[in-house]
Structures are given as C-alpha cells and as structure tokens.
Design an enzyme around this catalytic site. Structure first.
Site, PDB file in Angstrom:
ATOM      1  N   HIS A 123     112.876  17.630 -49.817  1.00 51.83           N
ATOM      2  CA  HIS A 123     112.478  17.345 -51.165  1.00 51.83           C
ATOM      3  C   HIS A 123     111.085  16.987 -51.403  1.00 51.83           C
ATOM      4  O   HIS A 123     110.888  16.633 -52.622  1.00 51.83           O
ATOM      5  CB  HIS A 123     113.488  16.439 -51.513  1.00 51.83           C
ATOM      6  CG  HIS A 123     115.029  16.762 -51.364  1.00 51.83           C
ATOM      7  ND1 HIS A 123     116.180  15.968 -51.483  1.00 51.83           N
ATOM      8  CD2 HIS A 123     115.528  18.102 -51.236  1.00 51.83           C
ATOM      9  CE1 HIS A 123     117.076  16.544 -51.300  1.00 51.83           C
ATOM     10  NE2 HIS A 123     116.961  17.893 -51.088  1.00 51.83           N
ATOM     11  N   THR A 192     123.142   9.431 -45.715  1.00 56.72           N
ATOM     12  CA  THR A 192     122.964  10.355 -46.636  1.00 56.72           C
ATOM     13  C   THR A 192     124.730  10.499 -47.131  1.00 56.72           C
ATOM     14  O   THR A 192     125.386  10.424 -46.404  1.00 56.72           O
ATOM     15  CB  THR A 192     122.573  11.678 -46.271  1.00 56.72           C
ATOM     16  OG1 THR A 192     122.826  12.664 -47.377  1.00 56.72           O
ATOM     17  CG2 THR A 192     122.891  12.150 -45.039  1.00 56.72           C
TER      18      THR A 192
HETATM   19  P1  NAD Z   1     122.676   8.792 -51.701  1.00 57.35           P
HETATM   20  O1  NAD Z   1     121.869   7.794 -52.813  1.00 57.35           O
HETATM   21  O2  NAD Z   1     123.606  10.109 -52.505  1.00 57.35           O
HETATM   22  O3  NAD Z   1     123.557   8.324 -50.780  1.00 57.35           O
HETATM   23  C1  NAD Z   1     123.161   7.159 -50.143  1.00 57.35           C
HETATM   24  C2  NAD Z   1     123.908   6.983 -48.706  1.00 57.35           C
HETATM   25  O4  NAD Z   1     123.442   5.798 -48.010  1.00 57.35           O
HETATM   26  C3  NAD Z   1     125.484   6.426 -49.203  1.00 57.35           C
HETATM   27  O5  NAD Z   1     126.419   7.347 -48.443  1.00 57.35           O
HETATM   28  C4  NAD Z   1     125.464   4.909 -48.739  1.00 57.35           C
HETATM   29  O6  NAD Z   1     126.652   4.448 -48.129  1.00 57.35           O
HETATM   30  C5  NAD Z   1     124.613   5.092 -47.613  1.00 57.35           C
HETATM   31  N1  NAD Z   1     123.795   3.771 -47.449  1.00 57.35           N
HETATM   32  C6  NAD Z   1     123.594   2.650 -48.260  1.00 57.35           C
HETATM   33  N2  NAD Z   1     123.054   1.740 -47.591  1.00 57.35           N
HETATM   34  C7  NAD Z   1     122.538   1.974 -46.439  1.00 57.35           C
HETATM   35  C8  NAD Z   1     122.058   1.507 -45.126  1.00 57.35           C
HETATM   36  N3  NAD Z   1     121.639   0.257 -45.161  1.00 57.35           N
HETATM   37  N4  NAD Z   1     122.059   2.289 -44.095  1.00 57.35           N
HETATM   38  C9  NAD Z   1     122.670   3.276 -44.133  1.00 57.35           C
HETATM   39  N5  NAD Z   1     123.402   4.036 -44.842  1.00 57.35           N
HETATM   40  C10 NAD Z   1     123.365   3.461 -46.181  1.00 57.35           C
HETATM   41  O7  NAD Z   1     121.482   9.586 -50.957  1.00 57.35           O
HETATM   42  P2  NAD Z   1     121.081  10.933 -50.299  1.00 57.35           P
HETATM   43  O8  NAD Z   1     122.547  11.656 -49.727  1.00 57.35           O
HETATM   44  O9  NAD Z   1     119.781  11.108 -49.930  1.00 57.35           O
HETATM   45  O10 NAD Z   1     120.975  11.862 -51.838  1.00 57.35           O
HETATM   46  C11 NAD Z   1     119.994  11.287 -52.931  1.00 57.35           C
HETATM   47  C12 NAD Z   1     118.976  12.296 -53.262  1.00 57.35           C
HETATM   48  O11 NAD Z   1     118.083  11.336 -53.818  1.00 57.35           O
HETATM   49  C13 NAD Z   1     117.995  12.768 -51.846  1.00 57.35           C
HETATM   50  O12 NAD Z   1     117.489  13.665 -52.255  1.00 57.35           O
HETATM   51  C14 NAD Z   1     117.344  11.242 -51.914  1.00 57.35           C
HETATM   52  O13 NAD Z   1     116.386  11.563 -50.631  1.00 57.35           O
HETATM   53  C15 NAD Z   1     116.787  11.369 -53.201  1.00 57.35           C
HETATM   54  N6  NAD Z   1     116.453   9.872 -53.203  1.00 57.35           N
HETATM   55  C16 NAD Z   1     115.431   9.373 -52.315  1.00 57.35           C
HETATM   56  C17 NAD Z   1     115.020   7.978 -52.180  1.00 57.35           C
HETATM   57  C18 NAD Z   1     113.932   7.647 -51.407  1.00 57.35           C
HETATM   58  O14 NAD Z   1     113.100   8.584 -51.256  1.00 57.35           O
HETATM   59  N7  NAD Z   1     113.855   6.762 -50.905  1.00 57.35           N
HETATM   60  C19 NAD Z   1     115.865   7.073 -53.268  1.00 57.35           C
HETATM   61  C20 NAD Z   1     116.867   7.508 -53.902  1.00 57.35           C
HETATM   62  C21 NAD Z   1     117.268   8.831 -53.836  1.00 57.35           C
END
Ligand code: NAD
Ligand code: ZN
Length: 254
Positions: A123, A192
């Site tokens: 992304h 994810t």
């Molecule tokens: P999501 O927010 O949809 O899901 C997050 C997942 O992580 C959930 O299933 C949750 O149960 C799990 N989770 C929560 N805490 C955790 C931990 N400590 N260890 C392991 N798992 C844990 O995320 P997604 O599927 O990546 O989709 C969201 C989209 O938005 C993606 O493209 C994502 O990269 C982007 N996004 C990116 C960031 C970032 O760059 N850090 C932050 C927020 C969203």
C-alpha cells in the site's frame, strides 16, 4: 500467555525450521504494540476519523484539506513510533535465512526501521508526497514542515504516496507480492483482519501453491477457519519473539 512449550508454537517453529523459505504478510496489527492503532480491534485515532470517511481517494479529491487533518496526525504518530519486537524478530529471521521477504499492508516504515531488507510495500508508504496533477514527488518531512496542507510547486495539494481506499495497488508491488506468495513454503500472516482486498487474497495464493499458513492474531479472522493451518492466538510481539527464539534454539526437552 503462551509459552514456547505450547504445542502450537512448537509446531509452528518446527515447520519454519524444517521448511524455511518463509514470507510474512503483515497488517496494521503488527504495529499496534508500537503505538499505532489498527483500523479494527483496538481503537484510537480511528474513533475520531472514520477510515471510510477519511481514507478514501474520493474523500481526498473532494476535500484534501479535511483529509490532511487525519493525515497529519497519522504522519506524526509514525514519526514517533519505533519498531517493536515483532518487527525486530522478523528482521532477525531474514538475517538467519528463514524469512525471504515481508509483504506489508502498512505504510509506517517500521519493518525497514527494524532492519528488514526485503520489504514489499503493498500500500505504498507515507515517506513521500505526490502531486496528482504534475506527478512531482517530495519527501514528506520537508514538505509537511512548510505547512498543512502541503502543496506542490504547481499549487495543488499533495497526497501521500500511499494507497487510499479506492486506489489501485502499485503494479510492481502487486506483482512482487504475488510471486513471493506463490514461491514461499510458509506464510506467516501477522496482524491483519484479512478484510481489505486484494491483500486478503495473498494467503490463498500461497495455500494453493502448497505453503503452510501460520496466522498470528489475538482474534479470529476470516482466514482462521479457512486457509490457516495454525493459529497462534497471541499479540505479534510475544508470538514472533517466541517463534524466533524457538527456531534458533529449540528447547532440548521437546
Ligand atoms: P485492520 O486494522 O483491519 O486489522 C488489524 C488486525 O490486527 C485485527 O485482526 C486485530 O485483531 C489484529 N491485532 C490487533 N492488535 C494486534 C497485535 N498486538 N498483534 C497482532 N495482531 C493484532 O488491519 P489490516 O488488515 O492491516 O487492514 C487495514 C488497512 O489499513 C491496511 O492497509 C493497513 O496497513 C492500513 N493501516 C495501516 C496502519 C499502519 O501503517 N501502521 C495503521 C492502520 C491501518
Ligand atoms: Zn504539481
């Protein structure tokens, strides 16, 4: 709290040791322990900014100044965040030749900061800003310091060079991710929710190519009871640390 003697952890570590050639697919959950809230699960800034209202290309084109309210907060959060033990553990697995690459949906740059060398940014990332009118690119840090919303020399408001909802995946990242997904013998799916397409299709590609799918997530996801062979129900920091340690020095009592 899981312990390396847990059967599932042992099985996962044995699989990784025996097969090697692993790839990690990471999502927002891997950065939660670095203080960056995921969209789903633990909340934070997303209570204030509904991603469906702020993180879409439609919203950006309609009102880029409004979307920059959210983007500024996100970029500030990224600049303060440091890699956690999950990012560091994956970098170590790569150095030891167990992990061939990381495919990340994240845009926070924390895998690279942890020392991972082969990172496929599905992304994009927040390091760079791009002009949707003349396609000029600028380093985020410099431009954001000049003021919000940051502007191109042509006057247009710049967009971070990351994929908003409704935008296509950069073709090179898509192609590389598919190749890696098909080539690996083990896919570690970490943090994810597997709800954002097309990233959520990657585990199926690996599965069809014969890989073992190991999911690390404190919650269940649509993958858990479908393509996942093993589900380590733990936070990424704990799980990756335990796995990495167990791969390196298997407990002789087993
Ligand atoms: P999501 O927010 O949809 O899901 C997050 C997942 O992580 C959930 O299933 C949750 O149960 C799990 N989770 C929560 N805490 C955790 C931990 N400590 N260890 C392991 N798992 C844990 O995320 P997604 O599927 O990546 O989709 C969201 C989209 O938005 C993606 O493209 C994502 O990269 C982007 N996004 C990116 C960031 C970032 O760059 N850090 C932050 C927020 C969203
Ligand atoms: Zn421009």
């Amino acid at each position: 709290m899981a312990h390396p003697t847990d059967r599932l952890f042992r099985e996962a570590a044995e699989t990784l040791r025996a097969r090697g050639n692993a790839v990690a697919l990471t999502g927002a959950g891997i950065s939660v322990e670095s203080g960056i809230p995921a969209f789903r699960g633990i909340q934070g800034m997303w209570e204030k900014y509904d991603p469906m209202e702020y993180a879409t290309i439609g919203a950006f084109l309609q009102d880029p100044e409004k979307v920059w309210g959210m983007l500024k907060e996100m970029v500030d959060l990224f600049s303060r965040a440091v890699p956690n033990s999950a990012h560091l553990g994956l970098a170590e697995m790569e150095r030891r030749g167990v992990l061939r690459s990381v495919i990340t949906q994240n845009v926070d740059g924390l895998h690279q900061a942890a020392g991972s060398r082969r990172v496929i940014e599905f992304h994009g990332n927040a390091e760079e800003l791009i002009c949707l009118s003349c396609w000029n690119r600028y380093p985020s840090r410099v431009k954001i310091r000049e003021g919000i919303p940051p502007r191109c020399a042509c006057g247009k408001i710049l967009k971070p060079n990351l994929v908003l909802f409704g935008e296509p995946i950069p073709w090179d990242a898509q192609e590389e991710a598919e190749t890696e997904a098909k080539r690996c013998s083990v896919l570690l799916v970490i943090g994810t929710s597997a709800q954002v397409a097309p990233a959520c299709d990657i585990p199926l590609l690996s599965k069809r190519s014969g890989a073992v799918i190991i999911e690390i997530n404190p919650e269940e996801t649509p993958l858990t009871k479908s393509v996942a062979d093993l589900h380590l129900r733990e936070k990424a920091g704990v799980a990756v640390t335990l796995l990495e340690r167990e791969i390196r020095t298997p407990d002789p009592s087993h």
